[in-house]
Design a protein around this motif. Structure first.
Motif: not given
Length: 554
Positions: A449-450, A453-454, A504, A513, A517, A521
């Protein structure tokens, strides 16, 4: 002789049935209120004595009071020092049944039976029906006493019976008899009430009855001791306080009776009154029971701290270990032995609280594994999820069993909601497992994950964690103060889920992204949003139950 024994057994059966019907009727109508009294008004030991006395006098059972105390101590809701007061008060309150028997209300008993039957069978209101059980039980209790009295009056005409009872004078055998009978019937009230009836018929004398009463005191501890065997060390200590108090009290009174029996009899007869009426000796026996209990409480009240310390010597704390969720076990409920109806639903709630904490912790563990890209904690998540599923099955089985038995009316309204709560908690556990599956997949396929995103997931989880905490607090305490806050947090979660989905999609379209993934997400934030929904359902379970109850009343 056979007809007399049949009549005597039948009368005893009616008496026991009446007492238990009355007791259970009170528990069903007001059990939750009495439980709240025990929970709330025990701040000091003295108030605990008064509450224990009142509770036991109403419920007609010291065993019920002490079992509930052991339950509360086991759950950590009540401290041992406060439990002492209730136990002392319960010892006095248990004398009320014998006092009622001594006042010979048999003449009006059929009236109570009639009105109880009318309330139970012809009035549809559930509360009135359950109240009818109380009235019916009260009437049956005295019908049973009247039947026993008639049978025992006939026994006076049999010389062999009189000779046997007259020869029964050994104090030690008297104590032993009281202990054995009370341990079997699980109620000192029953044993002492039988003595009152026998005394009223002139079949026994006051002296031997006083020794039998002492044995009853110890036998009455059996229910609490059996309950405590399933509990933690503090529960065992609470039961031991009850047992030690009655043992020490019995030893003290035994010695005093051996040394000053004539003087003690004189005091009892002076207080309770003497006369030529048949019930005079019965009243003496009932008042002896009452006086002994009050005297023991007065004597031992200042030494309860020492008794508590003694329980710590007798029940030592082992090495403290954290609960391991991979060991399948129950802490508060026992499928093989249902507790007193007034605490049954409470025990289910305690076990569900444990289950909820396990599910919430598991979700946090799974998210930590995802955000830290650490696969080492995944197996722990799987093991805990199996434990949560097992707990859910056990709790549902337990609630099904208690729902088939007589429980307080308010608790019966809660059962349906509690089944949903258990399901919601289990679903939260499932989401933790889903995240663990994603962690394994990411590790195997080298997907990441980027950082953005985290950070977004961390922010969303912080809101859901607060929502889960407040929801569980509402469920456990019944306090609806945070209802608006929980609703607001749930709305924030819904709004944030939509925002994160839009962001997203924008990242995907800009190539910031990976598609692989990105799919996961989207699933993760949808799952976290559903966790918020399940947590909100838990918070509102009591509120919904209250609405159902109001609809019924309306």
């Amino acid at each position: 002789m056979i007809s007399i024994l049949v009549s005597l057994i039948g009368g005893l059966g009616l008496f026991i049935a009446g007492m238990y019907m009355m007791s259970h009727g009170i528990e069903k109508v007001a059990g939750n209120k009495l439980r709240k009294i025990l929970e709330t008004f025990t701040r000091t030991r003295l108030t605990g004595v008064l509450v224990g006395l009142f509770f036991t006098a109403v419920i007609q059972s010291s065993s019920t009071a002490t079992v509930m105390v052991v339950t509360f101590v086991n759950s950590g809701l009540m401290a041992l020092s406060n439990a002492c007061g209730i136990i002392l008060g319960a010892n006095i309150g248990t004398t009320v049944t014998a006092m009622l028997v001594a006042f010979r209300l048999s003449a009006i008993a059929p009236i109570f039976v009639f009105f109880g039957a009318v309330m139970m069978n012809f009035i549809p209101n559930p509360t009135v029906k359950k109240s009818g059980e109380i009235v019916m039980g009260f009437g049956l209790l005295f019908v049973g006493i009247s039947t026993m009295s008639s049978s025992m009056a006939a026994l006076r005409e049999i010389p062999a019976v009189i000779t046997f009872l007259s020869s029964f004078t050994n104090p030690v055998l008297g104590v032993l008899m009281g202990f054995v009978i009370t341990s079997i019937v699980q109620s000192s009230s029953v044993t002492v009430s039988i003595l009152v009836v026998m005394g009223s018929m002139g079949l026994v004398d006051l002296r031997i009855c006083m020794f039998i009463i002492l044995g009853c005191n110890i036998g009455a501890c059996s229910s609490a001791v059996l309950t405590a065997l399933q509990g933690n060390n503090n529960a065992k200590r609470a039961a031991l306080i009850h047992l030690l108090f009655n043992i020490f009290g019995t030893i003290l009174m035994f010695v005093l009776l051996l040394l000053f029996s004539p003087q003690i009899e004189t005091i009892i007869r002076t207080i309770s009154g003497t006369g030529d009426d048949p019930g005079s000796l019965g009243r003496n026996i009932a008042f002896a029971h009452f006086i002994f209990k009050v005297f023991q409480v007065i004597v031992f009240y200042p030494f309860m701290d020492q008794i508590i310390k003694l329980t710590y010597v007798l029940v030592k704390d082992g090495e403290k270990t954290e609960d391991s969720e991979d060991i399948f076990k129950l802490r508060y409920i026992n499928l093989n032995k249902l507790p007193n109806p007034a605490v049954a639903i409470y025990m289910a709630k305690q076990e569900m609280e444990r289950m909820a904490n396990a599910a919430f912790t598991n979700l946090t563990t799974a998210m930590d594994c995802l955000l830290n890209e650490d696969v080492s904690g995944v197996e722990k998540v799987y093991e805990t999820e199996k434990y949560i599923d097992w707990l859910c099955e056990q709790i549902n089985t337990y609630m099904t069993k208690i729902n088939q038995n007589a429980i307080p009316l308010r608790d019966a309204d809660l059962i349906a909601g509690y089944f949903h709560v258990c399901s919601d908690i289990e679903r939260i556990g499932d989401h933790a497992e889903d995240i663990a599956d994603i962690v394994k997949y990411f590790n195997e396929k080298d997907v990441h994950l980027s950082q953005t995103a985290k950070e977004e997931l961390t922010g969303m989880m912080s809101i859901v964690k607060e929502l889960m905490k407040d929801s569980l607090d509402m469920f456990v305490t019944g306090d609806m103060t945070n209802m608006e806050k929980v609703t607001d947090l749930e709305n924030q979660t819904d709004k944030l889920e939509r925002e994160l989905q839009d962001k997203h999609i924008q990242r995907l379209s800009e190539g910031l992204c990976s598609a692989q993934a990105g799919v996961f997400f989207s699933d993760i934030i949808s799952g976290i949003e559903r966790v918020g929904d399940h947590a909100t359902n838990i918070a509102f379970s009591l509120y919904n139950a209250k609405n159902r109850r109001n609809d019924k009343a309306g």
